[in-house]
Every structure is written in C-alpha cells, then in structure tokens.
Write a protein that holds these residues in place. Structure first.
Motif, PDB file in Angstrom:
ATOM      1  N   UNK A   1       0.848  -1.198   0.000  1.00 45.80           N
ATOM      2  CA  UNK A   1       0.000   0.000   0.000  1.00 45.80           C
ATOM      3  C   UNK A   1       0.884   1.248   0.000  1.00 45.80           C
ATOM      4  N   UNK A   2       0.655   2.142  -0.956  1.00 46.93           N
ATOM      5  CA  UNK A   2       1.482   3.336  -1.075  1.00 46.93           C
ATOM      6  C   UNK A   2       1.082   4.401  -0.057  1.00 46.93           C
ATOM      7  N   UNK A   3       2.057   5.242   0.285  1.00 54.99           N
ATOM      8  CA  UNK A   3       1.838   6.316   1.247  1.00 54.99           C
ATOM      9  C   UNK A   3       1.639   7.636   0.521  1.00 54.99           C
ATOM     10  N   UNK A   4       0.552   8.328   0.873  1.00 51.06           N
ATOM     11  CA  UNK A   4       0.215   9.620   0.285  1.00 51.06           C
ATOM     12  C   UNK A   4       0.251  10.689   1.373  1.00 51.06           C
ATOM     13  N   UNK A   5       1.005  11.742   1.122  1.00 51.86           N
ATOM     14  CA  UNK A   5       1.025  12.902   2.013  1.00 51.86           C
ATOM     15  C   UNK A   5       0.285  14.037   1.323  1.00 51.86           C
ATOM     16  N   UNK A   6      -0.750  14.553   1.983  1.00 56.48           N
ATOM     17  CA  UNK A   6      -1.570  15.626   1.418  1.00 56.48           C
ATOM     18  C   UNK A   6      -1.434  16.851   2.310  1.00 56.48           C
TER      19      UNK A   6
ATOM     20  N   UNK B   1      -7.546   3.030   0.178  1.00 61.40           N
ATOM     21  CA  UNK B   1      -6.615   2.325  -0.705  1.00 61.40           C
ATOM     22  C   UNK B   1      -5.160   2.755  -0.548  1.00 61.40           C
ATOM     23  N   UNK B   2      -4.924   3.734   0.297  1.00 61.13           N
ATOM     24  CA  UNK B   2      -3.568   4.232   0.517  1.00 61.13           C
ATOM     25  C   UNK B   2      -3.333   4.446   2.010  1.00 61.13           C
ATOM     26  N   UNK B   3      -2.068   4.467   2.403  1.00 63.66           N
ATOM     27  CA  UNK B   3      -1.704   5.010   3.702  1.00 63.66           C
ATOM     28  C   UNK B   3      -1.739   6.526   3.551  1.00 63.66           C
ATOM     29  N   UNK B   4      -2.456   7.198   4.433  1.00 60.69           N
ATOM     30  CA  UNK B   4      -2.727   8.621   4.239  1.00 60.69           C
ATOM     31  C   UNK B   4      -2.170   9.454   5.389  1.00 60.69           C
TER      32      UNK B   4
ATOM     33  N   UNK C   1     -11.156  15.211  13.408  1.00 56.87           N
ATOM     34  CA  UNK C   1     -12.451  14.631  13.023  1.00 56.87           C
ATOM     35  C   UNK C   1     -12.308  13.841  11.731  1.00 56.87           C
ATOM     36  N   UNK C   2     -11.602  14.417  10.759  1.00 58.53           N
ATOM     37  CA  UNK C   2     -11.354  13.706   9.499  1.00 58.53           C
ATOM     38  C   UNK C   2     -10.559  12.435   9.763  1.00 58.53           C
ATOM     39  N   UNK C   3      -9.542  12.537  10.599  1.00 51.74           N
ATOM     40  CA  UNK C   3      -8.728  11.372  10.958  1.00 51.74           C
ATOM     41  C   UNK C   3      -9.597  10.245  11.495  1.00 51.74           C
ATOM     42  N   UNK C   4     -10.472  10.569  12.423  1.00 51.15           N
ATOM     43  CA  UNK C   4     -11.341   9.552  13.033  1.00 51.15           C
ATOM     44  C   UNK C   4     -12.300   8.959  12.008  1.00 51.15           C
ATOM     45  N   UNK C   5     -12.806   9.793  11.103  1.00 53.27           N
ATOM     46  CA  UNK C   5     -13.715   9.287  10.061  1.00 53.27           C
ATOM     47  C   UNK C   5     -13.004   8.306   9.135  1.00 53.27           C
ATOM     48  N   UNK C   6     -11.792   8.660   8.722  1.00 53.86           N
ATOM     49  CA  UNK C   6     -11.056   7.801   7.794  1.00 53.86           C
ATOM     50  C   UNK C   6     -10.622   6.505   8.455  1.00 53.86           C
ATOM     51  N   UNK C   7     -10.308   6.571   9.725  1.00 52.98           N
ATOM     52  CA  UNK C   7      -9.840   5.373  10.432  1.00 52.98           C
ATOM     53  C   UNK C   7     -10.945   4.332  10.652  1.00 52.98           C
ATOM     54  N   UNK C   8     -12.178   4.693  10.391  1.00 54.09           N
ATOM     55  CA  UNK C   8     -13.253   3.714  10.497  1.00 54.09           C
ATOM     56  C   UNK C   8     -13.087   2.604   9.459  1.00 54.09           C
ATOM     57  N   UNK C   9     -12.444   2.935   8.345  1.00 55.36           N
ATOM     58  CA  UNK C   9     -12.229   1.935   7.294  1.00 55.36           C
ATOM     59  C   UNK C   9     -10.756   1.732   6.961  1.00 55.36           C
ATOM     60  N   UNK C  10      -9.885   2.513   7.582  1.00 58.90           N
ATOM     61  CA  UNK C  10      -8.466   2.434   7.244  1.00 58.90           C
ATOM     62  C   UNK C  10      -7.617   2.790   8.467  1.00 58.90           C
ATOM     63  N   UNK C  11      -6.947   1.807   9.059  1.00 56.87           N
ATOM     64  CA  UNK C  11      -6.109   2.106  10.229  1.00 56.87           C
ATOM     65  C   UNK C  11      -4.844   2.871   9.876  1.00 56.87           C
ATOM     66  N   UNK C  12      -4.502   2.911   8.594  1.00 57.93           N
ATOM     67  CA  UNK C  12      -3.250   3.532   8.159  1.00 57.93           C
ATOM     68  C   UNK C  12      -3.438   5.001   7.802  1.00 57.93           C
TER      69      UNK C  12
ATOM     70  N   UNK D   1       7.103   4.625   6.423  1.00 61.24           N
ATOM     71  CA  UNK D   1       8.176   4.561   5.437  1.00 61.24           C
ATOM     72  C   UNK D   1       8.154   5.804   4.574  1.00 61.24           C
ATOM     73  N   UNK D   2       8.805   5.764   3.436  1.00 65.48           N
ATOM     74  CA  UNK D   2       8.926   6.967   2.609  1.00 65.48           C
ATOM     75  C   UNK D   2       7.599   7.362   1.970  1.00 65.48           C
ATOM     76  N   UNK D   3       7.515   8.635   1.591  1.00 66.86           N
ATOM     77  CA  UNK D   3       6.331   9.156   0.900  1.00 66.86           C
ATOM     78  C   UNK D   3       6.405   8.752  -0.573  1.00 66.86           C
ATOM     79  N   UNK D   4       5.408   8.026  -1.030  1.00 71.26           N
ATOM     80  CA  UNK D   4       5.353   7.598  -2.431  1.00 71.26           C
ATOM     81  C   UNK D   4       4.679   8.636  -3.313  1.00 71.26           C
ATOM     82  N   UNK D   5       3.690   9.306  -2.737  1.00 72.50           N
ATOM     83  CA  UNK D   5       2.892  10.273  -3.489  1.00 72.50           C
ATOM     84  C   UNK D   5       2.756  11.540  -2.648  1.00 72.50           C
ATOM     85  N   UNK D   6       3.154  12.664  -3.210  1.00 71.45           N
ATOM     86  CA  UNK D   6       3.069  13.954  -2.527  1.00 71.45           C
ATOM     87  C   UNK D   6       2.045  14.817  -3.244  1.00 71.45           C
TER      88      UNK D   6
END
Length: 242
Positions: free
Chosen positions: A1-6, A24-27, A40-51, A77-82
């Motif tokens: 699973x790729x890591x995305x930093x937004x 579908x990504x580590x966010x 709040x966004x963090x908690x919402x996303x973690x309902x379906x994605x622990x990463x 790990x490293x950022x795959x998508x910035x």
C-alpha cells in the motif's frame, strides 16, 4: 500500500482528496491551525483504514516540513505520493498589501511546494518511482485583479511543475499540477458574499462551481497507473470558466 502525504488536508479540497483515496492508501493528513477538523477527518477515515495519521506542520517552514516527513517515515516509510494542496488566498490592491502578508502567502503557496518536494525527492529517486501533484489555479495562467500575490504564486507553481517534471522524468518520477477554476469550499464562501458568488456562477460555462470531490477524482486518476504517461502537465478543470 502506497503512502500519500496531502498538505493542507484538514478541510476543503484536501479533505475531499483524503476521503477519495481512503482506504486504498496510507494517508498522511497535514494541518497547521485546524486541529479539531483534522482530528475529526482522521477519526472518520480510520473507520475503514487504520493507516491514517494527522500531523501538524506549517509547510512554509523548513524545520516543520522536515519533522513532518520524519514522522511520516517513522510510521509508514517513505512518501510515495506527494500532493501539495496547502494554500492561502487574499484580496488586496498591490499598493495596499503589506509585504509581511505577501511573504506569508508565498511561503504557504509556493515555498511549501519547494520544501516538500525537496524532502520527498531523494527517496523517490532511490526507488525510481514517485508522484508529485501540485495544486495550481486558473489564476496561475490568467491572473486575477486584486489577487496578484495568489496569482503569482500559482503561476510560479506551473513553471516549477514543468521544470521539475523534466528534472525527474529520468528517475521515473511524474510531476503534474491541476488548475481548478472556482470550487465550492469554505474558503470561497468566506471570501465572497452570496450575491458575489451568484454573479461568479453566471461566468462559468456549466453554470455551477466545481465540487471538491470532482477535484479529488482528477487527483485520484493522476496518481493512478492509468496516468502513467502523464507528466509535466498543468491540467485545467474549470467547467469552461476559461
């Protein structure tokens, strides 16, 4: 699973991107002042994605950017998508604008793109793989009255994107920017009155503003394998505004 930093992803377009890419990504959600909505966004996303993690950082500050990447790498790990989404807008006549305000907007809108890219690139090069998407604007090409600073920052992002894409293409790293027109966000509603927004809407060919999730859908495509041959582009999404 790729890591995305937004960057700047606690609300508006950034939050819509995070929701679109989840699960579908580590966010990595980045925020500076909007801690409550970010969590709040963090908690919402973690309902379906622990990463998913949220990191406070002023992306116009080199030390804070480096700390954000250090923490991201420690967790994922490293950022795959910035995705460089953080931005400020302002309405000022040039002769009335304080230099300190100019520098603050440039730091958030433009310096941040340099600082985050600079930090992400070495590990992308070592993997011969990586994606950077920068948030530009229709004003980056056409300019806007009373938004000279904002327009200048976005025009510079366009040039930076094209140059960096050429620089990194031999390493298998793609760099693009998207240039939205008017997007229905809190920032837009705060900057304009209801009547002004209605007048603006009449200038858009589709007679409506973009939804944040429509911008997020374009981002989702650009970072996918389906867009593997697209780099160095400034992609307009403005509903025939220009």
């Amino acid at each position: 699973m790729k890591t995305v930093l937004i960057t700047g992803s606690s609300r508006g377009i950034g939050a819509a991107i995070a929701r679109k890419l989840n699960p579908n990504y580590k966010i990595v959600i980045n925020y500076n002042k909007s801690k409550e909505v970010a969590l709040k966004l963090l908690n919402d996303l973690r309902k379906t994605n622990p990463n998913v993690i949220a990191i406070k950082a002023d992306v116009g500050d080199e030390e804070e950017v480096n700390s954000m990447f250090d923490l991201t790498e420690k967790n994922f790990g490293s950022v795959d998508i910035l995705i460089n989404n953080a931005g400020l807008s302002s309405f000022d006549l040039v002769q009335d604008m304080e230099y300190a305000k100019w520098k603050r907007i440039m730091a958030t809108n433009l310096d941040s793109v340099f600082l985050t890219s600079k930090r992400a690139i070495p590990k992308m090069i070592s993997k011969k793989n990586g994606i950077i998407v920068n948030m530009s604007s229709v004003w980056g090409e056409y300019g806007a009255s009373m938004e000279a600073c904002y327009s200048a920052s976005k025009g510079a992002i366009n040039s930076f994107t094209k140059s960096l894409a050429k620089e990194l293409a031999p390493s298998g790293i793609r760099v693009n920017a998207i240039a939205p027109g008017i997007v229905d966000t809190d920032m837009m509603r705060n900057d304009f009155s209801v009547n002004e927004l209605e007048d603006l809407k009449c200038e858009v060919g589709l007679n409506r503003f973009a939804r944040a999730d429509e911008i997020a859908s374009l981002i989702s495509f650009l970072i996918s394998d389906e867009a593997s041959y697209i780099t160095g582009e400034i992609i307009n999404i403005n509903g025939s505004f220009y």
